[in-house]
Design an enzyme around this catalytic site. Structure first.
Site, PDB file in Angstrom:
ATOM      1  N   ASP A  82       0.863  -1.178   0.000  1.00 24.22           N
ATOM      2  CA  ASP A  82       0.000   0.000   0.000  1.00 24.22           C
ATOM      3  C   ASP A  82       0.899   1.227   0.000  1.00 24.22           C
ATOM      4  O   ASP A  82       2.037   1.166   0.468  1.00 24.22           O
ATOM      5  CB  ASP A  82      -0.917   0.009   1.227  1.00 24.22           C
ATOM      6  CG  ASP A  82      -2.077   0.988   1.074  1.00 24.22           C
ATOM      7  OD1 ASP A  82      -3.216   0.521   0.881  1.00 24.22           O
ATOM      8  OD2 ASP A  82      -1.852   2.215   1.140  1.00 24.22           O
ATOM      9  N   THR A  95     -11.154  -8.475  -4.650  1.00 23.19           N
ATOM     10  CA  THR A  95     -12.137  -8.252  -3.593  1.00 23.19           C
ATOM     11  C   THR A  95     -13.205  -7.254  -4.052  1.00 23.19           C
ATOM     12  O   THR A  95     -13.580  -6.337  -3.331  1.00 23.19           O
ATOM     13  CB  THR A  95     -11.478  -7.754  -2.293  1.00 23.19           C
ATOM     14  OG1 THR A  95     -11.031  -6.411  -2.491  1.00 23.19           O
ATOM     15  CG2 THR A  95     -10.314  -8.629  -1.881  1.00 23.19           C
ATOM     16  N   SER A 145     -19.345  -8.898  -5.210  1.00 24.97           N
ATOM     17  CA  SER A 145     -19.523  -7.781  -4.272  1.00 24.97           C
ATOM     18  C   SER A 145     -20.168  -8.257  -2.984  1.00 24.97           C
ATOM     19  O   SER A 145     -20.706  -9.368  -2.914  1.00 24.97           O
ATOM     20  CB  SER A 145     -20.407  -6.698  -4.907  1.00 24.97           C
ATOM     21  OG  SER A 145     -21.758  -7.131  -4.934  1.00 24.97           O
ATOM     22  N   CYS A 146     -20.140  -7.398  -1.966  1.00 28.57           N
ATOM     23  CA  CYS A 146     -20.761  -7.756  -0.685  1.00 28.57           C
ATOM     24  C   CYS A 146     -22.257  -8.000  -0.862  1.00 28.57           C
ATOM     25  O   CYS A 146     -22.830  -8.908  -0.254  1.00 28.57           O
ATOM     26  CB  CYS A 146     -20.511  -6.668   0.354  1.00 28.57           C
ATOM     27  SG  CYS A 146     -21.006  -5.013  -0.140  1.00 28.57           S
ATOM     28  N   THR A 147     -22.899  -7.206  -1.721  1.00 28.16           N
ATOM     29  CA  THR A 147     -24.345  -7.348  -1.928  1.00 28.16           C
ATOM     30  C   THR A 147     -24.667  -8.625  -2.692  1.00 28.16           C
ATOM     31  O   THR A 147     -25.641  -9.322  -2.369  1.00 28.16           O
ATOM     32  CB  THR A 147     -24.903  -6.103  -2.648  1.00 28.16           C
ATOM     33  OG1 THR A 147     -24.583  -4.939  -1.878  1.00 28.16           O
ATOM     34  CG2 THR A 147     -26.410  -6.195  -2.804  1.00 28.16           C
ATOM     35  N   ARG A 204     -28.269   4.400  -0.552  1.00 31.81           N
ATOM     36  CA  ARG A 204     -27.188   4.613   0.400  1.00 31.81           C
ATOM     37  C   ARG A 204     -27.756   5.414   1.573  1.00 31.81           C
ATOM     38  O   ARG A 204     -28.377   6.456   1.359  1.00 31.81           O
ATOM     39  CB  ARG A 204     -26.036   5.377  -0.256  1.00 31.81           C
ATOM     40  CG  ARG A 204     -25.282   4.573  -1.320  1.00 31.81           C
ATOM     41  CD  ARG A 204     -24.609   3.357  -0.697  1.00 31.81           C
ATOM     42  NE  ARG A 204     -23.890   2.572  -1.668  1.00 31.81           N
ATOM     43  CZ  ARG A 204     -22.597   2.742  -1.958  1.00 31.81           C
ATOM     44  NH1 ARG A 204     -21.897   3.680  -1.348  1.00 31.81           N
ATOM     45  NH2 ARG A 204     -22.009   1.970  -2.842  1.00 31.81           N
TER      46      ARG A 204
END
EC number: 1.2.1.12
Length: 331
Positions: free
Chosen positions: A34, A120, A149-151, A232
């Site tokens: 990073d 990710t 994705s998380c969803t 959101r």
């Protein structure tokens, strides 16, 4: 045998993947890349406004992290091709920058000595997406994959149980989604998504999501039957899927609940959860299941038309499944 993993990108998901890996004996994080300096990385790892303090020791020595007594190589390379993952013994890279989401760009990690890569986030090309509880069994040895994705990780197991038991004619999904890093603290420029540039803490913001259509990629039998959108909302973490479904085979809401409960205790244990409690979003902070069916929140208009509700910690649950995918492709 321990799988040696490198993380590229130490943002929200990179750090939660790191924390989740500390709970596993089969995965060891040996390197992080990073552009942050090591001291700041240590600080970001130690303290988290959403998930609390890191459970362990974090130090910096000679520009590298020492976590629970183990050295983790730290680099700050912009080009993944220069990362020399092989020198750190890295077998699989968790690609968590959000920048390298095509086969061509992610393949730089392979050039740099890694054997496999897990993105990710949803891939931006034809790189296959895998969701635990939906299509892990279709993995065929690819060296670059996406954890979607998380969803999608919340929706796909839910949709699979419904479709396997009752059939889905068509469905619409809404995710009421917690704030993420791409949003603005106050109104600011957002040329591609004007609404998305409005202050995150002040507004409920309608947004697009590819999560429902992505379910058609991980569950081809549902391709073209699902689409969705997002709101959101001003909460820091935990989101909820609202899936409105027209069923092929009539079923009472009680029958749907039974199917969900059975799946949560059987084939989808650890992926799909089930609750009949009077829960709210913060009750799922730190939840490792990617989809927790809320039996009390759903409703049925009739035996063919139902609304189903499922919760997910969009950071923790997803990050644990990134590690599950790493383990799966390393078998």
């Amino acid at each position: 045998m321990t799988i040696k993993v490198g993380i590229n990108g130490f943002g929200r998901i990179g750090r939660i993947v790191f924390r989740a890996a500390q709970e596993r004996s089969d995965i060891e994080i040996v390197a992080i890349n990073d552009l942050l300096d090591a001291e700041y990385m240590a600080y970001m790892l130690k303290y988290d406004s959403t998930h609390g303090r890191f459970n362990g020791t974090v130090e910096v020595k000679d520009g590298h992290l020492i976590v629970n007594g183990k050295k983790i190589r730290v680099t700050a390379e912009r080009d993944p091709a220069n990362l020399k993952w092989n020198e750190a013994g890295v077998e699989v890279v968790a690609e968590a920058t959000g920048l390298f989401l095509t086969d061509e760009t992610a393949r730089k990690h392979i050039t740099a000595g890694a054997k496999k890569v897990v993105m990710t986030g949803p891939s931006k090309d034809s790189t296959p997406m895998f969701v635990r509880g939906a299509n892990f069994d279709t993995y065929a040895g690819q060296d670059i994959v996406s954890n979607a994705s998380c969803t999608t990780n919340c929706l796909a197991p839910l949709a699979k149980v419904v479709n396997d038991n009752f059939g889905i004619v068509e469905a619409l999904m809404t995710t009421v989604h917690a704030t993420t890093a791409t949003q603005k603290t106050v109104d600011g420029p957002s040329h591609k998504d004007w609404r998305g540039g409005r202050g995150a803490s002040q507004n409920i913001i309608p947004s697009s999501t590819g999560a429902a259509k992505a379910v058609g990629k991980v569950l081809p039998e549902l391709n073209g039957k699902l689409t969705g959108m997002a709101f959101r909302v001003p909460t820091p973490n935990v989101s909820v899927v609202d899936l409105t479904v027209r069923l092929a085979k009539p079923a009472t809401y009680e029958e749907i609940k039974k199917a969900m409960k059975a799946a949560s205790e059987g084939a989808m244990k650890g992926v799909l959860g089930y609750t009949e409690d009077d829960v709210v979003s913060t009750d799922f902070n730190g939840e490792t299941c990617t989809s927790v069916f809320d039996a009390k929140a759903g409703i049925a208009l009739n035996d063919n038309f139902v609304k189903l509700v499922s919760w997910y910690d969009n950071e923790t649950g997803y990050s644990h499944k990134v590690l599950d995918l790493i383990a799966h492709i390393s078998k």
